[in-house]
Design a protein around this motif. Structure first.
Motif, PDB file in Angstrom:
ATOM      1  N   ASN A 163       2.949  14.672 -11.680  1.00  0.00           N
ATOM      2  CA  ASN A 163       3.462  14.683 -10.335  1.00  0.00           C
ATOM      3  C   ASN A 163       5.236  14.480 -10.700  1.00  0.00           C
ATOM      4  N   ASP A 164       5.909  14.745  -9.741  1.00  0.00           N
ATOM      5  CA  ASP A 164       7.269  14.469  -9.930  1.00  0.00           C
ATOM      6  C   ASP A 164       7.770  13.066  -9.398  1.00  0.00           C
ATOM      7  N   SER A 165       6.960  12.132  -9.294  1.00  0.00           N
ATOM      8  CA  SER A 165       7.325  10.916  -8.654  1.00  0.00           C
ATOM      9  C   SER A 165       7.217  10.990  -7.009  1.00  0.00           C
ATOM     10  N   GLU A 166       6.779  12.132  -6.545  1.00  0.00           N
ATOM     11  CA  GLU A 166       6.639  12.229  -4.963  1.00  0.00           C
ATOM     12  C   GLU A 166       5.696  11.179  -4.531  1.00  0.00           C
ATOM     13  N   VAL A 167       4.366  11.239  -5.074  1.00  0.00           N
ATOM     14  CA  VAL A 167       3.575  10.522  -4.599  1.00  0.00           C
ATOM     15  C   VAL A 167       3.589   9.083  -5.277  1.00  0.00           C
ATOM     16  N   PHE A 168       3.677   9.025  -6.741  1.00  0.00           N
ATOM     17  CA  PHE A 168       3.798   7.651  -7.012  1.00  0.00           C
ATOM     18  C   PHE A 168       5.078   7.039  -6.683  1.00  0.00           C
ATOM     19  N   PHE A 169       5.019   5.859  -6.709  1.00  0.00           N
ATOM     20  CA  PHE A 169       6.387   4.952  -6.481  1.00  0.00           C
ATOM     21  C   PHE A 169       6.829   5.230  -5.098  1.00  0.00           C
ATOM     22  N   SER A 170       6.184   5.801  -4.240  1.00  0.00           N
ATOM     23  CA  SER A 170       6.944   6.204  -2.992  1.00  0.00           C
ATOM     24  C   SER A 170       6.139   5.381  -1.495  1.00  0.00           C
ATOM     25  N   LEU A 171       6.651   4.549  -0.822  1.00  0.00           N
ATOM     26  CA  LEU A 171       6.049   3.937   0.313  1.00  0.00           C
ATOM     27  C   LEU A 171       5.479   5.024   1.148  1.00  0.00           C
ATOM     28  N   THR A 172       6.455   6.096   1.442  1.00  0.00           N
ATOM     29  CA  THR A 172       5.753   7.205   2.269  1.00  0.00           C
ATOM     30  C   THR A 172       4.591   7.969   1.727  1.00  0.00           C
ATOM     31  N   ASN A 173       4.400   8.051   0.587  1.00  0.00           N
ATOM     32  CA  ASN A 173       3.198   8.825   0.045  1.00  0.00           C
ATOM     33  C   ASN A 173       2.274   7.544  -0.433  1.00  0.00           C
ATOM     34  N   SER A 174       2.551   6.427  -0.036  1.00  0.00           N
ATOM     35  CA  SER A 174       1.308   5.281  -0.380  1.00  0.00           C
ATOM     36  C   SER A 174       0.111   5.882   0.430  1.00  0.00           C
ATOM     37  N   GLN A 175       0.387   6.311   1.626  1.00  0.00           N
ATOM     38  CA  GLN A 175      -0.833   6.594   2.406  1.00  0.00           C
ATOM     39  C   GLN A 175      -2.018   7.428   1.772  1.00  0.00           C
ATOM     40  N   TRP A 176      -1.605   8.342   0.829  1.00  0.00           N
ATOM     41  CA  TRP A 176      -2.558   8.889  -0.160  1.00  0.00           C
ATOM     42  C   TRP A 176      -3.318   8.134  -0.841  1.00  0.00           C
ATOM     43  N   LEU A 177      -3.009   6.952  -1.306  1.00  0.00           N
ATOM     44  CA  LEU A 177      -3.558   5.992  -2.216  1.00  0.00           C
ATOM     45  C   LEU A 177      -4.446   5.192  -1.371  1.00  0.00           C
ATOM     46  N   LEU A 178      -4.069   4.862  -0.335  1.00  0.00           N
ATOM     47  CA  LEU A 178      -4.728   4.145   0.765  1.00  0.00           C
ATOM     48  C   LEU A 178      -6.014   4.934   1.492  1.00  0.00           C
ATOM     49  N   GLY A 179      -5.770   6.179   1.502  1.00  0.00           N
ATOM     50  CA  GLY A 179      -6.731   7.267   1.817  1.00  0.00           C
ATOM     51  C   GLY A 179      -7.705   7.578   1.054  1.00  0.00           C
ATOM     52  N   LEU A 180      -7.608   7.419  -0.550  1.00  0.00           N
ATOM     53  CA  LEU A 180      -8.171   7.394  -1.427  1.00  0.00           C
ATOM     54  C   LEU A 180      -9.282   6.062  -1.377  1.00  0.00           C
ATOM     55  N   ALA A 181      -8.635   5.036  -1.363  1.00  0.00           N
ATOM     56  CA  ALA A 181      -9.466   3.829  -1.233  1.00  0.00           C
ATOM     57  C   ALA A 181     -10.255   3.853  -0.029  1.00  0.00           C
ATOM     58  N   LEU A 182      -9.794   4.227   1.144  1.00  0.00           N
ATOM     59  CA  LEU A 182     -10.573   4.022   2.344  1.00  0.00           C
ATOM     60  C   LEU A 182     -11.909   5.177   2.306  1.00  0.00           C
ATOM     61  N   THR A 183     -11.602   6.257   1.745  1.00  0.00           N
ATOM     62  CA  THR A 183     -12.787   7.216   1.423  1.00  0.00           C
ATOM     63  C   THR A 183     -13.733   6.723   0.563  1.00  0.00           C
ATOM     64  N   ILE A 184     -13.433   5.874  -0.415  1.00  0.00           N
ATOM     65  CA  ILE A 184     -14.459   5.332  -1.291  1.00  0.00           C
ATOM     66  C   ILE A 184     -15.146   4.153  -0.748  1.00  0.00           C
ATOM     67  N   ILE A 185     -14.514   3.369   0.302  1.00  0.00           N
ATOM     68  CA  ILE A 185     -15.087   2.507   0.877  1.00  0.00           C
ATOM     69  C   ILE A 185     -15.991   2.904   1.958  1.00  0.00           C
ATOM     70  N   LEU A 186     -15.674   3.650   2.621  1.00  0.00           N
ATOM     71  CA  LEU A 186     -16.551   4.304   3.754  1.00  0.00           C
ATOM     72  C   LEU A 186     -17.624   5.139   3.556  1.00  0.00           C
ATOM     73  N   ALA A 187     -17.354   6.024   2.381  1.00  0.00           N
ATOM     74  CA  ALA A 187     -18.190   7.197   1.960  1.00  0.00           C
ATOM     75  C   ALA A 187     -19.195   7.111   1.081  1.00  0.00           C
ATOM     76  N   THR A 188     -18.804   6.166   0.043  1.00  0.00           N
ATOM     77  CA  THR A 188     -19.861   6.200  -0.952  1.00  0.00           C
ATOM     78  C   THR A 188     -21.116   5.436  -1.007  1.00  0.00           C
ATOM     79  N   GLN A 189     -22.023   5.554  -1.871  1.00  0.00           N
ATOM     80  CA  GLN A 189     -23.202   4.977  -1.651  1.00  0.00           C
ATOM     81  C   GLN A 189     -23.051   3.578  -1.641  1.00  0.00           C
ATOM     82  N   HIS A 190     -22.339   3.074  -2.857  1.00  0.00           N
ATOM     83  CA  HIS A 190     -21.966   1.512  -3.043  1.00  0.00           C
ATOM     84  C   HIS A 190     -20.622   1.135  -2.340  1.00  0.00           C
TER      85      HIS A 190
END
Length: 178
Positions: A108-135
């Motif tokens: 990456n070019d630091s667009e996703v990393f280190f950016s409050l704007t794109n922290s949503q993608w990290l939250l989305g990853l955690a949300l998907t894991i929390i809601l969709a995984t078997q565990h």
């Protein structure tokens, strides 16, 4: 690994990217608490708006540090979700470390990393894991608050809802997961 990426030219004190300043901090300055439910680009960005609203009460020099800290919290939420599910599936620690390094070293070019704007993608990853995984993590009050904030940060509730409905249908577990 992440420490070295931080020191490869990123100056946190002077770093506000894209919507960080103009949209989130600007709206918090103009609208106050009303900015929390003001949509942008078609959806509500609750997490960055809460951060911007809180940062609005600090001297301007602290805002980039607060934004970076908020990004780090989103990153840690995804690390926690991945690690929790990896341990529950009995992955060995080498594989868990590999998963973390895989995320940290993604190109990456630091667009996703280190950016409050794109922290949503990290939250989305955690949300998907929390809601969709078997565990999936059992939803206590703190996780429920996280799920609500993550669902209202970006398009994730729209993207994750079909997965959750499919999971409930396949497991025939509506009463357990409602």
């Amino acid at each position: 690994c992440l420490f070295f990426r931080l020191h490869s030219g990123l100056d946190i004190d002077n770093y506000l990217w894209a919507e960080d300043g103009e949209i989130f901090f600007g709206a918090a300055s103009k609208l106050g608490i009303q900015s929390l439910w003001t949509p942008y680009a078609g959806y509500i960005h609750l997490y960055p708006r809460v951060v911007a609203w809180l940062a609005n009460y600090l001297p301007l020099a602290y805002v980039p540090k607060v934004y970076f800290f908020a990004w780090a919290l989103a990153f840690l939420a995804s690390v926690y979700a991945i690690t929790y599910c990896a341990i529950k599936t009995k992955l060995n620690y080498f594989n868990i470390i590999f998963l973390m390094v895989f995320i940290i070293l993604q190109p990456n070019d630091s667009e996703v990393f280190f950016s409050l704007t794109n922290s949503q993608w990290l939250l989305g990853l955690a949300l998907t894991i929390i809601l969709a995984t078997q565990h999936a993590l059992k939803l206590n009050i703190s996780r429920l608050i996280f799920v609500v904030i993550a669902c209202l940060t970006g398009p994730f509730s729209i993207l994750v809802t079909p997965l959750v409905i499919l999971k409930v249908m396949l497991q025939n577990s509506f009463n357990k997961n409602k």
